[in-house]
Design an enzyme around this catalytic site. Structure first.
Site, PDB file in Angstrom:
ATOM      1  N   SER A  32       0.932  -1.639  -0.153  1.00 52.56           N
ATOM      2  CA  SER A  32       0.110   0.008  -0.316  1.00 52.56           C
ATOM      3  C   SER A  32       0.696   1.352  -0.098  1.00 52.56           C
ATOM      4  CB  SER A  32      -0.633   0.177   1.522  1.00 52.56           C
ATOM      5  OG  SER A  32      -1.345   0.633   1.504  1.00 52.56           O
ATOM      6  N   TYR A  80      -3.384   0.118   9.908  1.00 55.36           N
ATOM      7  CA  TYR A  80      -3.270  -0.414   7.900  1.00 55.36           C
ATOM      8  C   TYR A  80      -1.837  -0.066   7.365  1.00 55.36           C
ATOM      9  CZ  TYR A  80      -4.347  -0.908   3.569  1.00 55.36           C
ATOM     10  OH  TYR A  80      -4.132  -1.724   2.122  1.00 55.36           O
TER      11      TYR A  80
END
Length: 270
Positions: free
Chosen positions: A151, A164
């Site tokens: 990500s 995250y």
């Protein structure tokens, strides 16, 4: 160009019931691969497998939670019983949870630790556990490729998404560490790489980035302003990198994180 094909390769896709997962599945099938669609949503997994089978592809639905080693091992047995081998793994399961988001008005010193752990479990251990379980079968097969999904949150500080970000940063480290250890034990026969997508609209983030009318939210505008291409990515735009990493065309590539982000990660904003 045959090196770019996935003919006779059996690939497991975790998170196969999601939006990005669907693009991955379709791309692998177009390249000639056989797909095992792993997710918790039985209805969607079976629908996708049935549609592919109807169109002549080889596909199998696997119902499992990526944080449950017991369920993953049962899924591995089903794949091996059905197809006889595993050639590749795409660790696409992941995402955020409402409790894991730290809003600007939240205290930095009293956020929800348990929610943080749950996000890390899903994104980090939800990558490590499938790699342990299905990677063992890949090793027994003698060759293969593992592709993790990273990500932008692993490369830059993105507000609100602490858990995250921590998990995806660890996924990058795991990808590189595992690549070296695989090479030490199996030479160039088994590889570990990752793809770091930029911002793609999914079921989880579309309400954060767009309004019901299709315009951008404040956060959506911030992302677009930081993306030189001035748009969000389409899931199909990840497929080329994925198929390349799964195929023999990338047989000298391991331990890398391939960025597919419309320039987001390289643009300073100025």
């Amino acid at each position: 160009m045959d090196n770019f094909l996935l003919s006779n390769k059996v690939i497991i896709i975790t998170g196969g019931t999601g939006i990005l997962g669907q693009a991955f599945i379709n791309g692998i099938v177009r390249a000639g691969g056989t797909v095992a669609i792993l997710g918790r949503n039985k209805e969607i997994a079976e629908q996708r497998a049935a549609q592919l089978q109807k169109n002549g592809a080889k596909a199998l639905a696997l119902i499992a939670d990526v944080t449950s080693e017991h369920e993953l091992k049962a899924a591995r047995h089903l794949v091996l019983d059905t197809f006889g081998k595993i050639d590749g793994l795409v660790n696409a399961a992941g995402g955020n949870m409402p409790g894991g988001i730290i809003q600007p008005h939240d205290s930095l010193f009293s956020f929800d630790i348990e929610a943080l752990r749950q996000v890390i479990d899903l994104n980090l251990y939800g990558t490590i556990l499938p790699t342990r379980v299905f990677g063992e079968a890949i090793a027994e097969n003698g060759s293969g490729s593992i592709v993790n999904i990273s990500s932008m949150a692993s490369q830059q500080a993105i507000t609100k998404v602490l858990g995250y970000s921590l998990a995806k940063g660890a996924v990058d480290t795991f990808t590189k560490w595992f690549a070296v250890e695989l090479a030490n034990r199996y030479g160039d026969r088994i590889r570990s790489n990752a793809i770091a997508p930029g911002f793609f609209l999914t079921e989880q983030n579309k309400n954060l980035l767009t309004t019901p009318t299709g315009s951008y939210t404040e956060r959506g505008n911030l992302v677009i302003d930081k993306t030189p291409f001035k748009r969000f990515g389409s899931p199909d735009e990840l497929v080329g990198a994925l198929v390349w990493l799964l195929s023999d065309a990338s047989r000298f590539v391991t331990g890398t994180v391939i960025t597919v982000d419309g320039g987001f990660s390289v643009f300073s904003g100025v």
